[in-house]
Write a protein that holds these residues in place. Structure first.
Motif, PDB file in Angstrom:
ATOM      1  N   THR A   2       0.642  -1.293  -0.066  1.00 29.65           N
ATOM      2  CA  THR A   2      -0.120  -0.191  -0.016  1.00 29.65           C
ATOM      3  C   THR A   2       0.466   1.371   0.069  1.00 29.65           C
ATOM      4  O   THR A   2       1.039   1.657   0.149  1.00 29.65           O
ATOM      5  CB  THR A   2      -1.183  -0.032   0.786  1.00 29.65           C
ATOM      6  N   THR A 474      -6.942  -8.551   2.958  1.00 32.71           N
ATOM      7  CA  THR A 474      -6.255  -7.829   1.665  1.00 32.71           C
ATOM      8  C   THR A 474      -5.215  -6.861   2.680  1.00 32.71           C
ATOM      9  O   THR A 474      -5.342  -6.780   3.544  1.00 32.71           O
ATOM     10  CB  THR A 474      -7.009  -6.976   0.700  1.00 32.71           C
ATOM     11  N   ILE A 475      -4.171  -6.524   1.858  1.00 32.23           N
ATOM     12  CA  ILE A 475      -3.046  -5.543   2.506  1.00 32.23           C
ATOM     13  C   ILE A 475      -3.391  -4.267   2.150  1.00 32.23           C
ATOM     14  O   ILE A 475      -2.317  -3.541   2.021  1.00 32.23           O
ATOM     15  CB  ILE A 475      -1.676  -5.997   2.403  1.00 32.23           C
ATOM     16  N   PHE A 476      -4.460  -3.858   1.358  1.00 36.45           N
ATOM     17  CA  PHE A 476      -4.658  -2.667   0.800  1.00 36.45           C
ATOM     18  C   PHE A 476      -5.943  -2.164   1.508  1.00 36.45           C
ATOM     19  O   PHE A 476      -6.993  -2.120   0.638  1.00 36.45           O
ATOM     20  CB  PHE A 476      -4.847  -2.762  -0.869  1.00 36.45           C
ATOM     21  N   PRO A 477      -5.900  -1.781   2.730  1.00 36.11           N
ATOM     22  CA  PRO A 477      -7.145  -1.518   3.515  1.00 36.11           C
ATOM     23  C   PRO A 477      -7.952  -0.196   2.878  1.00 36.11           C
ATOM     24  O   PRO A 477      -9.131  -0.157   2.728  1.00 36.11           O
ATOM     25  CB  PRO A 477      -6.856  -1.015   4.768  1.00 36.11           C
ATOM     26  N   PHE A 478      -7.242   0.664   2.161  1.00 32.50           N
ATOM     27  CA  PHE A 478      -8.031   1.907   1.653  1.00 32.50           C
ATOM     28  C   PHE A 478      -8.623   1.677   0.464  1.00 32.50           C
ATOM     29  O   PHE A 478      -9.632   2.048   0.126  1.00 32.50           O
ATOM     30  CB  PHE A 478      -6.960   3.005   1.589  1.00 32.50           C
ATOM     31  N   VAL A 479      -7.938   0.560  -0.473  1.00 29.63           N
ATOM     32  CA  VAL A 479      -8.673   0.535  -1.768  1.00 29.63           C
ATOM     33  C   VAL A 479      -9.638  -0.479  -1.456  1.00 29.63           C
ATOM     34  O   VAL A 479     -10.764  -0.306  -1.996  1.00 29.63           O
ATOM     35  CB  VAL A 479      -7.626  -0.469  -2.640  1.00 29.63           C
ATOM     36  N   ASN A 480      -9.593  -1.441  -0.435  1.00 30.16           N
ATOM     37  CA  ASN A 480     -10.582  -2.367  -0.005  1.00 30.16           C
ATOM     38  C   ASN A 480     -11.958  -1.775   0.423  1.00 30.16           C
ATOM     39  O   ASN A 480     -12.711  -2.049   0.026  1.00 30.16           O
ATOM     40  CB  ASN A 480     -10.068  -3.270   0.886  1.00 30.16           C
ATOM     41  N   ALA A 481     -11.760  -0.718   1.242  1.00 33.34           N
ATOM     42  CA  ALA A 481     -12.919   0.070   1.804  1.00 33.34           C
ATOM     43  C   ALA A 481     -13.481   0.734   0.667  1.00 33.34           C
ATOM     44  O   ALA A 481     -15.033   0.705   0.650  1.00 33.34           O
ATOM     45  CB  ALA A 481     -12.443   1.016   2.985  1.00 33.34           C
TER      46      ALA A 481
END
Length: 574
Positions: A2, A474-481
């Motif tokens: 990220t 996932t290790i992309f929390p902002f994209v995931n959210a």
């Protein structure tokens, strides 16, 4: 599943979601020395020298009807695992929760300034028909996800995050690709990673030039309905038996340095999950990565010919309420349902028997003990605490009444029975649903528990009133959210959100500082939780088990799952 400005931030954000040493040590070790190393060496455990030849059968516990993992209806853990050996990504998510450049496909991928990314695709990288993997393939995915070239309601991308910030894609030779962003994108490595690369030339051959919305829609539908005849990965699909198996063989045009050693890699679909340990013991399958079940672990402990491991997971279970339902569009009813459900009691009756330390999950994207920016956004809402009297008073205050036939709305309508759905064969989810139905019965609400054998179709078609399923780690929390909770995202299956939340989620993605981005994210999640449309239940442990002669198959709690290194899977050299 990220930026230094971008790259350094990427590494920081990855670290923020990586399981801590304490969490890793809580994983129960398996019966083999290989898996016993997993808590300290998650990216190399269960390694070994491979012999040439043989076949490996990997079990998948769900079937699917949508083959386009970049679409909202096709983005499922199990189809994504099978198709990962055909459809490459620019980066991989590894078992130690890091982002790693896919060096088979890429020479490099660099953020040269906050709004410019330069990708260099290897000259050797080709689809199995010899067509180069090129800028055309990256451009296709951009066009069907950016919301400008194709309306999101028509192309239904599972995520727009980052793609809708791309201003232009240029390449002088097809292999060196310059991507210009309209504004910084913190988790830029998620581009063409969480979404996989599909062959644009195959789509063009099927539907025509990809320079207009009509053909882009047709291309999305084509990839959704077509069993893959192409491959840009280490294997290619030789045979598909509907609802049974996918037989993969080595791709003769595979350009990677590491060549598959297996003659065949078979993905076997077994939806009767309790049968997986038996299938493993009988060598009908050689590796399983199931949803954790209490009885299953007991069986695995008794299998002397296999090794298993229970590790920390990034995935999580949750209830989604379909807010387009005639009755559930009323927030008061949703709030009452979620206030009445006792999450700890659900855990104690199911996975708590497997891992007694599991507690209710109180954030949607940042996990306690994993992210230093974790914040409890659920407890303040009163959801998940099992307060039946509070739930009753919420309905009374909103004008509801309970008569002998059930709950009656403020305008005099009887609340019809609501369908609560779960994945068929998943005993834990079934029990949780049955318990949920009992918990809300005193409210005069009837939840009819129904299984589904097609989770992607059920979610994509909105064929539920309430449903339990899991989001992959996932290790992309902002994209995931942004993918999951934006009001216009096809992946927001509850169909609830606000423009204010959308704005906070978008700003979080564009913020370079992790702490500031996390604060924005938590603000958005607090407002989302107050809508009572999605209730987290618990963070899931992972269970993986393999026959003792299987090497290089290991737990990967991220969205990529164990297949991140499928080219290295094999049978132990004698």
């Amino acid at each position: 599943m990220t930026v230094l400005v971008a790259l350094a931030l990427g590494l920081t954000a990855c670290a923020s979601t990586q399981p801590t040493t304490e969490q890793q040590q809580q994983g129960q070790t398996a019966t083999s020395a290989g898996f016993a190393e997993c808590p300290k060496a998650p990216a190399t455990c269960n390694g070994g020298q491979r012999r040439q030849g043989g076949q490996l059968v990997y079990a998948l516990e769900q079937q699917w009807t949508n083959w386009n993992i970049d679409s909202a209806g096709g983005n499922l853990l199990y189809s994504a695992q099978a198709l990962a050996v055909l459809n490459p990504g620019i980066f991989n998510q590894t078992p130690d929760a890091k982002v790693q450049l896919n060096t088979d496909l890429m020479e490099s991928a660099e953020l040269v300034d906050p709004t410019t990314i330069v990708y260099k695709i290897r000259k050797e990288a080709v689809w199995d028909d010899g067509t180069p993997i090129s800028v055309k393939d990256l451009e296709y995915l951009w066009r069907v996800t950016n919301g400008k070239d194709c309306d999101v309601a028509k192309c239904t991308p599972y995520t727009q995050a980052g793609f809708n910030q791309i201003e232009s894609i240029d390449s002088p030779d097809g292999k060196t690709v310059t991507v210009k962003l309209t504004k910084p994108f913190a988790e830029w490595q998620a581009l063409w990673q969480q979404s996989r690369i599909y062959p644009a030339h195959i789509a063009e051959k099927a539907v025509g030039p990809l320079d207009n919305e009509a053909n882009l829609v047709k291309a999305v539908e084509f990839f959704s309905k077509t069993v893959p005849t192409w491959s840009g990965g280490p294997y290619k699909l030789q045979e598909y038996k509907q609802g049974d198996s996918l037989v993969m063989v080595p791709n003769p045009r595979w350009y990677g340095k590491e060549k598959p050693s297996l003659d065949r890699l078979i993905f076997k679909i077994i939806t009767d999950v309790p049968q997986l340990p038996t299938a493993l013991a009988n060598r009908e399958v050689n590796a399983i990565y199931p949803q954790p079940q209490v009885d299953m672990v007991q069986q695995l402990k008794q299998d002397q010919n296999s090794n298993f491991y229970i590790g920390p997971g990034l995935g999580w279970e949750h209830f989604d309420i379909r807010t387009t339902n005639e009755f559930l569009k009323d927030k008061a009813l949703r709030q009452a349902l979620f206030t009445a459900v006792d999450r700890q009691a659900l855990i104690d009756k199911t996975v708590g028997q497997l891992a007694p330390d599991i507690k209710p999950l109180n954030n949607y994207n940042l996990f306690e003990g994993v992210s230093p920016h974790y914040k409890d956004v659920i407890t303040p809402t009163g959801a998940g605490g099992g307060d039946i009297e509070k739930a009753k008073s919420l309905l009374t205050e909103a004008g509801y009444k309970v008569d002998p036939d059930g709950l009656v709305t403020p305008d005099g309508k009887k609340v019809a029975p609501l369908r609560l759905r779960y994945t068929g064969g998943n005993e834990v989810r079934k029990v949780i649903c049955e318990q949920f139905a009992e918990m809300v019965r005193p409210l005069g609400v009837t939840l009819k528990v129904e299984p589904t054998d097609d989770l992607s179709g059920t979610l994509g078609n909105g064929d539920f009133d309430v449903i339990i399923f899991g989001w992959t780690g996932t290790i992309f929390p902002f994209v995931n959210a942004r993918q999951n909770w934006s009001s216009d995202s096809a992946s927001n299956y509850s169909r609830w959100g606000t423009k204010e939340i959308d704005g906070l989620l978008a700003k979080a993605v564009e913020t370079a500082d992790v702490a500031a981005a996390s604060d924005l994210l938590n603000q958005a999640l607090e407002k989302f939780a107050a809508g009572y449309s999605v209730l987290p239940i618990y963070q899931k442990p992972t269970v993986i088990a393999v026959n003792k002669d299987v090497v290089n198959v290991r737990n990967n709690p991220t969205g990529d799952g164990p297949v991140y290194n499928a080219k290295e899977w094999g049978l132990l050299a004698q």
